[in-house]
Write an enzyme that holds these catalytic residues in place. Structure first.
Site, PDB file in Angstrom:
ATOM      1  N   MET A 192       0.835  -1.200   0.000  1.00  0.00           N
ATOM      2  CA  MET A 192       0.000   0.000   0.000  1.00  0.00           C
ATOM      3  C   MET A 192       0.873   1.255   0.000  1.00  0.00           C
ATOM      4  O   MET A 192       0.392   2.359   0.287  1.00  0.00           O
ATOM      5  CB  MET A 192      -0.949   0.008   1.195  1.00  0.00           C
ATOM      6  CG  MET A 192      -1.989  -1.090   1.144  1.00  0.00           C
ATOM      7  SD  MET A 192      -3.467  -0.768   2.141  1.00  0.00           S
ATOM      8  CE  MET A 192      -2.746  -0.636   3.779  1.00  0.00           C
ATOM      9  N   ASN A 194       4.055   3.884   1.084  1.00  0.00           N
ATOM     10  CA  ASN A 194       4.700   4.386   2.309  1.00  0.00           C
ATOM     11  C   ASN A 194       5.772   3.383   2.749  1.00  0.00           C
ATOM     12  O   ASN A 194       5.776   2.908   3.880  1.00  0.00           O
ATOM     13  CB  ASN A 194       3.672   4.633   3.406  1.00  0.00           C
ATOM     14  CG  ASN A 194       4.225   5.485   4.529  1.00  0.00           C
ATOM     15  OD1 ASN A 194       5.103   6.313   4.311  1.00  0.00           O
ATOM     16  ND2 ASN A 194       3.718   5.280   5.731  1.00  0.00           N
ATOM     17  N   LEU A 195       6.660   3.081   1.834  1.00  0.00           N
ATOM     18  CA  LEU A 195       7.579   1.952   1.987  1.00  0.00           C
ATOM     19  C   LEU A 195       8.643   2.199   3.051  1.00  0.00           C
ATOM     20  O   LEU A 195       9.162   3.306   3.195  1.00  0.00           O
ATOM     21  CB  LEU A 195       8.261   1.661   0.647  1.00  0.00           C
ATOM     22  CG  LEU A 195       7.330   1.374  -0.535  1.00  0.00           C
ATOM     23  CD1 LEU A 195       8.164   1.055  -1.779  1.00  0.00           C
ATOM     24  CD2 LEU A 195       6.368   0.242  -0.231  1.00  0.00           C
ATOM     25  N   GLU A 245      11.874  -0.259   5.461  1.00  0.00           N
ATOM     26  CA  GLU A 245      12.865  -1.322   5.274  1.00  0.00           C
ATOM     27  C   GLU A 245      12.230  -2.711   5.218  1.00  0.00           C
ATOM     28  O   GLU A 245      12.767  -3.614   4.575  1.00  0.00           O
ATOM     29  CB  GLU A 245      13.916  -1.271   6.382  1.00  0.00           C
ATOM     30  CG  GLU A 245      15.061  -0.326   6.090  1.00  0.00           C
ATOM     31  CD  GLU A 245      15.830  -0.708   4.826  1.00  0.00           C
ATOM     32  OE1 GLU A 245      16.142  -1.903   4.648  1.00  0.00           O
ATOM     33  OE2 GLU A 245      16.116   0.188   4.017  1.00  0.00           O
ATOM     34  N   HIS A 286       9.386  -3.470   3.746  1.00  0.00           N
ATOM     35  CA  HIS A 286       8.987  -3.657   2.348  1.00  0.00           C
ATOM     36  C   HIS A 286      10.207  -3.934   1.463  1.00  0.00           C
ATOM     37  O   HIS A 286      10.169  -4.790   0.569  1.00  0.00           O
ATOM     38  CB  HIS A 286       8.283  -2.400   1.823  1.00  0.00           C
ATOM     39  CG  HIS A 286       6.991  -2.077   2.484  1.00  0.00           C
ATOM     40  ND1 HIS A 286       6.829  -0.984   3.292  1.00  0.00           N
ATOM     41  CD2 HIS A 286       5.789  -2.710   2.456  1.00  0.00           C
ATOM     42  CE1 HIS A 286       5.586  -0.936   3.723  1.00  0.00           C
ATOM     43  NE2 HIS A 286       4.935  -1.977   3.240  1.00  0.00           N
ATOM     44  N   GLY A 339       5.271 -10.539   3.827  1.00  0.00           N
ATOM     45  CA  GLY A 339       5.917 -10.546   5.130  1.00  0.00           C
ATOM     46  C   GLY A 339       5.141 -11.347   6.155  1.00  0.00           C
ATOM     47  O   GLY A 339       3.910 -11.379   6.143  1.00  0.00           O
ATOM     48  N   ASP A 389       2.280  -9.795   8.957  1.00  0.00           N
ATOM     49  CA  ASP A 389       0.838  -9.955   8.754  1.00  0.00           C
ATOM     50  C   ASP A 389       0.543 -11.447   8.599  1.00  0.00           C
ATOM     51  O   ASP A 389       0.192 -11.924   7.515  1.00  0.00           O
ATOM     52  CB  ASP A 389       0.394  -9.159   7.524  1.00  0.00           C
ATOM     53  CG  ASP A 389       0.622  -7.669   7.707  1.00  0.00           C
ATOM     54  OD1 ASP A 389      -0.068  -7.066   8.539  1.00  0.00           O
ATOM     55  OD2 ASP A 389       1.506  -7.113   7.032  1.00  0.00           O
ATOM     56  N   GLN A 429      -2.954 -12.569   7.451  1.00  0.00           N
ATOM     57  CA  GLN A 429      -3.091 -12.233   6.033  1.00  0.00           C
ATOM     58  C   GLN A 429      -2.370 -13.259   5.165  1.00  0.00           C
ATOM     59  O   GLN A 429      -2.902 -13.708   4.139  1.00  0.00           O
ATOM     60  CB  GLN A 429      -2.519 -10.839   5.785  1.00  0.00           C
ATOM     61  CG  GLN A 429      -2.375 -10.474   4.313  1.00  0.00           C
ATOM     62  CD  GLN A 429      -1.776  -9.101   4.135  1.00  0.00           C
ATOM     63  OE1 GLN A 429      -2.456  -8.102   4.281  1.00  0.00           O
ATOM     64  NE2 GLN A 429      -0.483  -9.032   3.818  1.00  0.00           N
ATOM     65  N   LEU A 457       8.577  -3.589  11.989  1.00  0.00           N
ATOM     66  CA  LEU A 457       8.463  -2.444  11.087  1.00  0.00           C
ATOM     67  C   LEU A 457       7.056  -2.377  10.515  1.00  0.00           C
ATOM     68  O   LEU A 457       6.497  -3.373  10.073  1.00  0.00           O
ATOM     69  CB  LEU A 457       9.491  -2.558   9.962  1.00  0.00           C
ATOM     70  CG  LEU A 457      10.961  -2.586  10.396  1.00  0.00           C
ATOM     71  CD1 LEU A 457      11.867  -2.698   9.170  1.00  0.00           C
ATOM     72  CD2 LEU A 457      11.316  -1.345  11.211  1.00  0.00           C
TER      73      LEU A 457
END
Length: 278
Positions: free
Chosen positions: A26, A28-29, A31, A33, A144, A147, A150, A181
């Site tokens: 989404m 707003n990256l 580390e 990401h 990742g 989550d 998810q 993070l």
């Protein structure tokens, strides 16, 4: 690096892209990401990163409107990583109808853990990820472990609906003090940021007790909730589950995960820790 905004253009690029790895975000990256991006680069000829703030996975009163949109900064970070394509559709491109008429409904897991507190969230996640898989046609997709629920939902629908994509889980990125993070960490005040690593410390305390042989799962969960509450957290849950299915853990299970969600001030944080018992 290309920034592509339309499905038609992305599909045209895909025809000659070879083996493709995909990282949906989404924006707003941070580390965390970028760790996904680096893992993706190891596994494919080209990497596509999508940036789309998905309205369907936000509930009423959540932070959809204030969620940071930082496309140019994100693109700069991805260009520095050598990414082939950023796919940044607008809402009309991805949801041309006013309402999304057909959705992917995850059974069971949709109403447990975070699903209890965020109705419709995992329907929104599963729906947008399935759409992106159809558009990008990746060979590999990296997600990742932060989550965790998810990830379980995505693995489930990929298997049940026969998506031809390999799901690659990537370990949670953490700050030096252990805080997972997250784009939402920026909402924390300075005092809240100092307190935030306690969530991970409580998970580690639960894990240590499990490794030492404790089978009092309910007691461990309760103590973690009490400890967090004493320090001002509003706890949604701390639960010990089977790592592979997220079913309720039973005595004798060897692969476990302890998951937590709690609010610090107005910021909701989630975290988890996998545990392998001897």
């Amino acid at each position: 690096m290309q920034i592509i905004h339309t499905i038609r253009e992305l599909r045209a690029w895909r025809k000659n892209a070879g083996k493709v790895a995909f990282v949906p975000t989404m924006g707003n990256l941070h580390e965390g990401h970028l760790a996904l991006v680096r893992e993706a680069k190891k596994r494919a000829d080209s990497v596509v990163v999508s940036i789309f703030v998905n309205r369907l996975q936000f509930g009423q009163g959540e932070d959809f409107d204030k969620y940071p949109r930082t496309l140019q900064q994100d693109a700069d970070k991805l260009a520095a990583e050598g990414i082939a394509v950023v796919f940044a559709p607008d809402e009309k491109e991805l949801y041309p109808n006013v309402e999304q008429r057909y959705n992917v409904e995850p059974p069971n897991l949709q109403n447990e853990l975070c699903g209890k507190f965020r109705p419709g969230h995992f329907r929104g996640v599963a729906t947008v990820v399935s759409k992106l898989f159809h558009i990008v046609s990746p060979d590999i997709a990296c997600f990742g472990k932060k989550d965790y629920q998810q990830l379980a939902v995505i693995k489930g629908f990929v298997e049940d609906l026969n998506f031809d994509v390999e799901i690659v889980p990537v370990d949670t990125g953490r700050a030096e003090d252990g805080l997972a993070l997250s784009s939402r960490n920026q909402y924390l005040s300075a005092a809240e940021r100092d307190e935030a690593p306690r969530l991970y410390r409580e998970l580690k305390a639960v894990a240590e007790s499990l490794v030492q042989g404790s089978l009092d799962y309910a007691g461990l969960e309760k103590r973690a909730v009490q400890s967090l509450t004493e320090y001002g957290w509003v706890v949604d849950y701390v639960e010990i589950r089977r790592a592979d299915t997220l079913e309720v853990a039973r005595a004798g299970d060897k692969k476990l995960v302890v998951l937590a969600a709690a609010c610090l001030g107005t910021t909701r944080l989630i975290d988890n820790l996998e545990i392998k018992l001897p």
